[in-house]
Scaffold this motif. Structure first.
Motif, short mmCIF file in Angstrom:
data_model
loop_
_atom_site.label_atom_id
_atom_site.label_comp_id
_atom_site.label_asym_id
_atom_site.label_seq_id
_atom_site.Cartn_x
_atom_site.Cartn_y
_atom_site.Cartn_z
N ALA A 292 0.92 -1.13 -0.02
CA ALA A 292 -0.15 -0.03 0.04
C ALA A 292 0.93 1.22 -0.14
CB ALA A 292 -1.08 -0.03 1.28
N LYS A 293 2.03 1.31 0.83
CA LYS A 293 2.89 2.28 0.83
C LYS A 293 3.39 2.43 -0.71
CE LYS A 293 4.02 2.15 5.67
NZ LYS A 293 5.08 1.78 6.77
N HIS A 294 3.97 1.45 -1.14
CA HIS A 294 4.55 1.48 -2.43
C HIS A 294 3.73 2.11 -3.64
CE1 HIS A 294 8.52 -0.03 -1.63
NE2 HIS A 294 8.09 -1.01 -1.07
N VAL A 295 2.37 1.54 -3.48
CA VAL A 295 1.40 2.20 -4.56
C VAL A 295 1.10 3.86 -4.28
CG1 VAL A 295 -0.94 2.16 -5.11
CG2 VAL A 295 0.04 0.01 -4.53
N ASP A 296 1.09 4.06 -3.01
CA ASP A 296 1.03 5.60 -2.79
C ASP A 296 2.17 6.39 -3.31
OD1 ASP A 296 -1.63 5.17 -1.53
OD2 ASP A 296 -0.74 5.37 0.58
N ALA A 297 3.32 5.77 -3.20
CA ALA A 297 4.45 6.51 -3.48
C ALA A 297 4.58 6.62 -5.04
CB ALA A 297 5.85 5.80 -2.78
N ILE A 298 4.30 5.37 -5.76
CA ILE A 298 4.95 5.15 -6.99
C ILE A 298 3.82 6.04 -7.82
CG2 ILE A 298 3.33 3.08 -7.63
CD1 ILE A 298 5.74 2.34 -9.11
N SER A 299 2.51 6.29 -7.30
CA SER A 299 1.51 6.91 -7.95
C SER A 299 1.85 8.33 -7.94
CB SER A 299 0.26 6.33 -7.68
OG SER A 299 -0.02 6.74 -6.24
N SER A 300 2.16 8.73 -6.70
CA SER A 300 2.35 10.16 -6.31
C SER A 300 3.59 10.69 -7.15
CB SER A 300 2.52 10.33 -4.96
OG SER A 300 2.83 11.71 -4.80
N ASP A 301 4.54 9.91 -7.34
CA ASP A 301 5.91 10.31 -7.91
C ASP A 301 5.60 10.22 -9.41
OD1 ASP A 301 7.08 10.81 -5.39
OD2 ASP A 301 8.83 9.34 -5.61
N PHE A 302 5.08 9.29 -9.91
CA PHE A 302 4.76 9.37 -11.33
C PHE A 302 4.13 10.41 -11.77
CE2 PHE A 302 1.83 8.01 -14.98
CZ PHE A 302 2.87 7.69 -15.80
N ALA A 303 3.09 10.99 -11.10
CA ALA A 303 2.59 12.15 -11.53
C ALA A 303 3.50 13.33 -11.35
CB ALA A 303 1.31 12.45 -10.68
N LYS A 304 4.31 13.49 -10.21
CA LYS A 304 5.15 14.56 -10.33
C LYS A 304 6.34 14.52 -11.16
CE LYS A 304 4.63 14.76 -5.11
NZ LYS A 304 5.34 14.52 -3.75
N GLY A 305 6.70 13.27 -11.65
CA GLY A 305 7.62 12.91 -12.54
C GLY A 305 7.34 13.57 -14.01
N LEU A 306 5.86 13.28 -14.20
CA LEU A 306 5.43 13.82 -15.68
C LEU A 306 5.35 15.35 -15.60
CD1 LEU A 306 2.21 11.52 -15.73
CD2 LEU A 306 4.28 11.43 -17.12
N GLU A 307 5.32 16.04 -14.54
CA GLU A 307 5.17 17.46 -14.36
C GLU A 307 6.58 18.06 -14.60
OE1 GLU A 307 3.36 18.98 -11.12
OE2 GLU A 307 1.36 18.20 -11.35
N GLU A 337 -2.59 6.19 -17.32
CA GLU A 337 -3.52 7.11 -17.60
C GLU A 337 -4.20 7.61 -16.33
OE1 GLU A 337 -7.16 7.80 -20.76
OE2 GLU A 337 -7.42 5.97 -19.62
N ARG A 338 -4.53 6.69 -15.42
CA ARG A 338 -5.31 7.12 -14.37
C ARG A 338 -4.49 8.03 -13.20
NH1 ARG A 338 -6.94 1.86 -10.39
NH2 ARG A 338 -7.56 1.58 -12.34
N TRP A 339 -3.04 7.93 -13.62
CA TRP A 339 -2.19 8.89 -12.70
C TRP A 339 -1.53 9.86 -13.41
CZ3 TRP A 339 -0.06 3.49 -10.04
CH2 TRP A 339 -0.85 3.02 -9.34
N GLY A 340 -2.17 10.19 -14.43
CA GLY A 340 -1.84 11.63 -14.91
C GLY A 340 -1.02 11.71 -16.24
N MET A 341 -1.02 10.58 -17.15
CA MET A 341 -0.58 10.48 -18.56
C MET A 341 -1.78 10.24 -19.26
SD MET A 341 2.33 7.76 -20.16
CE MET A 341 3.70 8.65 -19.57
N ALA A 343 -3.57 9.45 -22.58
CA ALA A 343 -3.83 8.05 -23.34
C ALA A 343 -3.20 8.08 -24.54
CB ALA A 343 -5.33 7.63 -24.03
N GLY A 344 -2.93 9.19 -25.20
CA GLY A 344 -1.87 9.24 -26.37
C GLY A 344 -0.43 9.12 -25.96
N ASP A 345 -0.21 9.69 -24.94
CA ASP A 345 1.33 9.71 -24.29
C ASP A 345 1.60 8.56 -23.80
OD1 ASP A 345 1.72 12.36 -24.85
OD2 ASP A 345 1.37 13.12 -22.95
N ALA A 346 0.61 7.64 -23.32
CA ALA A 346 0.89 6.27 -22.77
C ALA A 346 1.04 5.24 -23.97
CB ALA A 346 -0.81 5.80 -22.17
N VAL A 347 0.29 5.68 -25.25
CA VAL A 347 0.83 4.77 -26.28
C VAL A 347 2.03 4.90 -26.73
CG1 VAL A 347 0.17 4.34 -28.69
CG2 VAL A 347 -1.76 4.75 -27.18
N VAL A 348 2.65 6.19 -26.61
CA VAL A 348 3.97 6.48 -27.08
C VAL A 348 4.95 5.78 -25.96
CG1 VAL A 348 5.60 8.10 -27.27
CG2 VAL A 348 3.27 8.60 -28.33
N ALA A 349 4.47 5.86 -24.67
CA ALA A 349 5.46 5.48 -23.64
C ALA A 349 5.40 3.78 -23.73
CB ALA A 349 5.02 5.78 -22.40
#
Length: 412
Positions: A292-307, A337-341, A343-349
């Protein structure tokens, strides 16, 4: 022919026709262009979406049940290879046409057999087995040290690290994988730890530099299992090329990743699926809480990483049935997509970026003239419903139809 083409470069074209001759794409144009269909067998997919095959930039052919992954050190390699061959076929049927196996003793031989065309599966790049230090990422504290030493995954000191890279190259590795982070002292789950903000280093800077120097001398890149602020900084200081996981970090480290243009492979699915499986598969309460801690951290940091402009490639870190099915990479797109990317960018990634990480982007990852025809079709508009990736309507690899079009398509 199809209603839409997502080319993997971020482009979307409607009413498109793609001509394939042999294993390669030879022309792309408008649906009504008779020159594209002349003397050809035509598959008309109606309003479907065409896109490059999915590329899983981080997965494992453990070849044992995922809820008993510790048994892989006791199982025979032939059993693991046969089981992994079945998983590889399911991956291909699911539309995963390329993959990067980052930790499996059977990976190099899987790649060899697939390249010889003897079994179906995704195009593979492989690391061979893990590389870690004594008491490191994948060491096992509950068995005698003599047994662990026989597994051929332990390297201590720069000289042993350099020799281990040479050993992996001899075994057929095309990328080197090392464990730069591990659970802190007292953690009960060493590979991921129980707290992503309290991890320990798996190697010293000198050891990491020995690995990267030797790998680069031989033309290979180095990927690092890496969670936590000090560990990601350590990997960057040591010349690691690709960061796997890469969360539990600060804004300063995100900015450094972006400035240096380093790839981070997402692995959003791994902790998510572990947490989802906890009750059904009887995980202890501490382990469920850790994920649960890893899910919270990875989702939050993924969104911040996109920014921050971090470069992401999608990788599931799936380890097999039943908790992490190899064919379930579609979930990685959904979570991205749920955590900030978008759909089009997800296809590229999940296509071009994965090919760039694998260094196969001259061959695959986009639908372009001259590239290999690794293409999937989805029954609808993916940009409106990314869950369509769960059930591809058609799968093609190298111009060969792997999963035939559904009845809604016409053939003439």
């Amino acid at each position: 022919m199809a209603g839409q083409l997502l080319d993997g470069n971020g482009g979307a074209t409607t009413d498109v026709a793609v001509r394939i001759e042999g294993e390669r794409i030879t022309a792309i144009g408008a649906r009504g262009d008779d020159a594209l269909t002349a003397d050809a067998t035509v598959i008309d997919l109606g309003g479907s979406t065409l896109m490059p095959g999915m590329i899983d930039a981080h997965m494992h052919f453990f070849g044992v049940p995922s809820d008993a992954s510790n048994t892989m050190r006791f199982e025979t390699l032939p059993y693991r290879a046969f089981r992994a061959a079945g998983e590889a076929k399911r991956m291909l049927d699911a539309g995963i046409t390329s993959a990067r196996c980052l930790g499996s003793a059977v990976g190099p031989d899987m790649r060899r057999v697939m390249r010889e065309g003897l079994i179906p599966g995704p195009r593979l790049e492989v690391s061979g087995d893990f590389i870690c230090s004594t008491a490191g990422t994948w060491d096992h504290f509950n068995v005698p040290m003599e047994w662990v030493a026989k597994q051929g995954i332990i390297a201590d000191g720069p000289d042993e690290c350099r020799k281990m890279v040479r050993t992996r190259i001899r075994q057929g590795a095309t990328v080197i994988k090392i464990g730069v982070s591990k659970g802190a002292l007292g953690h009960r789950f060493r590979p991921w730890g129980e707290d992503p903000y309290n991890e320990a280093p798996g190697f010293s800077l000198a050891e990491i530099r020995a690995v990267t120097d030797e790998a680069h001398l031989n033309g290979l890149e180095v990927s690092a299992h890496c969670i936590g602020e000090p560990q990601v900084q350590l990997a960057l200081d040591g010349g690691v090329d690709i960061i796997e996981h890469g969360f539990g970090i600060t804004d300063a480290t995100r900015d450094r990743l972006a400035a240096e243009g380093k790839w981070v492979v997402t692995t959003l699915s791994h902790p998510y699926l572990h947490h989802a499986a906890a009750d059904e598969f009887g995980y202890p309460a501490w382990k469920k809480e850790a994920f649960a801690k890893h899910v919270d951290a990875i989702s939050s940091d993924f969104a911040k990483g996109l920014e921050a402009g971090v470069r992401y490639a999608l990788g599931s870190d799936n380890i097999g049935w039943p908790t992490h099915p190899q064919g379930a990479m579609a979930l990685e797109f959904e979570l991205a997509e749920r955590w900030g990317m978008s759909a089009g960018d997800a296809v590229v990634a999940g296509t071009r970026s994965g090919a760039q990480v694998m260094r196969t982007d001259h061959l695959v990852g986009t639908v372009e003239v001259g590239k290999l025809a690794d293409i999937i079709a989805l029954d609808g508009d993916l940009l409106r419903d990314i869950t369509l990736l769960r059930t591809p309507q058609m799968v093609m690899q190298g111009g060969e139809v792997v999963v035939a079009p559904t009845e809604s398509a016409s053939l003439r």
